[in-house]
Design an enzyme around this catalytic site. Structure first.
Site, mmCIF file in Angstrom:
data_model
loop_
_atom_site.group_PDB
_atom_site.id
_atom_site.type_symbol
_atom_site.label_atom_id
_atom_site.label_comp_id
_atom_site.label_asym_id
_atom_site.label_seq_id
_atom_site.Cartn_x
_atom_site.Cartn_y
_atom_site.Cartn_z
ATOM 1 N N SER A 92 0.859 -1.190 0.000
ATOM 2 C CA SER A 92 0.000 0.000 0.000
ATOM 3 C C SER A 92 0.888 1.230 0.000
ATOM 4 O O SER A 92 1.810 1.328 0.822
ATOM 5 C CB SER A 92 -0.909 0.012 1.234
ATOM 6 O OG SER A 92 -1.439 1.312 1.452
ATOM 7 N N GLY A 93 0.611 2.166 -0.904
ATOM 8 C CA GLY A 93 1.401 3.383 -0.958
ATOM 9 C C GLY A 93 1.220 4.270 0.253
ATOM 10 O O GLY A 93 2.201 4.700 0.881
ATOM 11 N N SER A 94 -0.037 4.552 0.622
ATOM 12 C CA SER A 94 -0.271 5.450 1.763
ATOM 13 C C SER A 94 0.230 4.831 3.060
ATOM 14 O O SER A 94 0.787 5.533 3.918
ATOM 15 C CB SER A 94 -1.761 5.799 1.871
ATOM 16 O OG SER A 94 -2.547 4.643 2.074
ATOM 17 N N GLY A 265 -1.942 5.313 -3.086
ATOM 18 C CA GLY A 265 -0.713 5.103 -3.833
ATOM 19 C C GLY A 265 -0.808 3.962 -4.821
ATOM 20 O O GLY A 265 -0.415 4.091 -5.990
ATOM 21 N N THR A 266 -1.330 2.814 -4.372
ATOM 22 C CA THR A 266 -1.432 1.675 -5.286
ATOM 23 C C THR A 266 -2.495 1.921 -6.351
ATOM 24 O O THR A 266 -2.376 1.426 -7.478
ATOM 25 C CB THR A 266 -1.725 0.380 -4.516
ATOM 26 O OG1 THR A 266 -2.743 0.624 -3.541
ATOM 27 C CG2 THR A 266 -0.483 -0.135 -3.818
#
Length: 361
Positions: A92-94, A265-266
């Site tokens: 996960s980006g965040s 993000g993803t």
């Protein structure tokens, strides 16, 4: 009678409005040779931790939880297991932005002024991170996770009350159903959040049966967890290197019942992979995604890659996070609101026990 109480140490953070609770102490060592092994053990035998911290009275389903664990890769300074309402996303980006910020700001990873490289191990593999530190504070995180790829194009499903919904399936740490929001009269503004959540719920329930849920390297990754709604793209200028800069509104639905506060993000990485597949964006170009609440992430296109038989794309996501709270919470295992059946054995009786992060230079 002896009280059965345990203590968890948390660092609460937010990135783009999405709250991530970083668990840094209070969980005992988990079995497994890799972070992926530990995540699958937790999912199978210790899901009570996720439910505890994402449910009332301890938390909220719109939050995420990141458990710091011992990494297995020699380059990694810490490992982290991501937990959300949908379960256990592999990347996960965040959450990566929040976890890296929390580890640096807390001193668990020593922080240095200027640009600093950090490597974390997610269940999907290594996240290579560049942290920008100004006056003793992390002001931005740029993270590169695993490559994204388009798994299937031109899919459609009949959704009750909404009719036919067309979508593409993209992997970027989890599978995303990519939906053109304009086809369904969404502008992806703040006033549409409830309607988007209802649409996302109906869509995911209809789309899941028979949909691909295997990754060529990671195996079974579970049923479809995310729907990403895409707004129109417009060019807004050039990068310092002369490449195109774009922006687009977007929204990510997390099943069940959560609409991300950030543009995710993803979700942004998945959007880049889909645009690259269509020839709409190229290496060096950037896309700034804007959530319904107005928060922004910047995705940048890197080189091509390969995942199994799929042409894939490397990219980075840049965003910022804020450390909001450092707390110790008491978990009363005799509380009728706490399901201790798959929780007690993963909690440590020693409240000072680290979950596994190593402070390294």
């Amino acid at each position: 009678m002896r009280h059965r109480e345990r203590t968890l140490e948390l660092l609460d953070t937010q990135s783009g409005g999405d709250v991530s609770r970083i668990v840094v102490a209070g969980v005992g060592p988990l079995p497994g040779a890799t972070v992926l092994d530990k995540a699958r053990y937790l999912q199978r035998d210790g899901d009570g931790l996720r439910r505890l911290l994402l449910s009332e009275p301890y938390g909220d389903p719109a939050m995420s939880v990141d458990l710091i664990v011992e990494p297995s890769h020699p380059e990694a300074q810490a490992g982290y297991i991501i937990m959300e309402a949908m379960g256990y996303p592999l990347y996960s980006g965040s959450n990566t932005i929040c976890t890296a910020t929390a580890l640096l700001q807390s001193g668990m990873i020593p922080m240095r002024e200027g640009l600093q490289s950090v490597v974390l191990e997610s269940p999907a593999g290594l996240a290579r991170i560049s942290a920008r530190v100004v006056d003793g504070r992390v002001v931005s995180i740029t993270t590169q996770g695993e490559p994204a790829y388009v798994a299937a194009e031109g899919l459609s499903v009949d959704v009750p009350y909404y009719g036919e919904v067309r979508f593409d399936l993209v992997w970027s740490g989890a599978y995303y159903a990519m939906v053109d929001a304009t086809r369904h009269d969404f502008t992806l503004g703040a006033a549409e959040q409830i309607a988007l959540t209802a649409f996302g719920d109906a869509f995911v329930r209809a789309a899941r049966p028979g949909l691909l849920q295997v990754h060529p390297e990671l195996g079974d990754v579970g049923p479809l967890p995310f729907a990403h709604f895409m707004g129109p793209v417009r060019e807004v200028g050039r990068t310092a290197g002369g490449h195109a800069r774009y922006e687009s509104r977007s929204a990510t639905y997390v099943h069940p019942g959560v609409l991300c506060r950030s543009p995710t993000g993803t979700g942004t990485s998945a959007r880049l992979a889909l645009m690259a597949r269509r020839g709409e964006i190229h290496e060096g170009d950037e896309l700034e995604t804007i959530s319904p609440r107005g928060s922004r992430f910047v995705g940048a296109v890197l080189e091509n890659a390969q995942v199994g038989d799929y042409p894939a794309l490397h990219s980075t996501i840049t965003g910022g996070a804020r450390l909001m709270a450092h707390s110790h919470i008491t978990v009363d295992l005799d509380d009728p609101l706490v399901d201790a059946s798959d929780l007690e054995h993963v909690l440590s009786a020693d409240p000072s026990a680290s979950t596994g992060a190593a402070a390294v230079g």
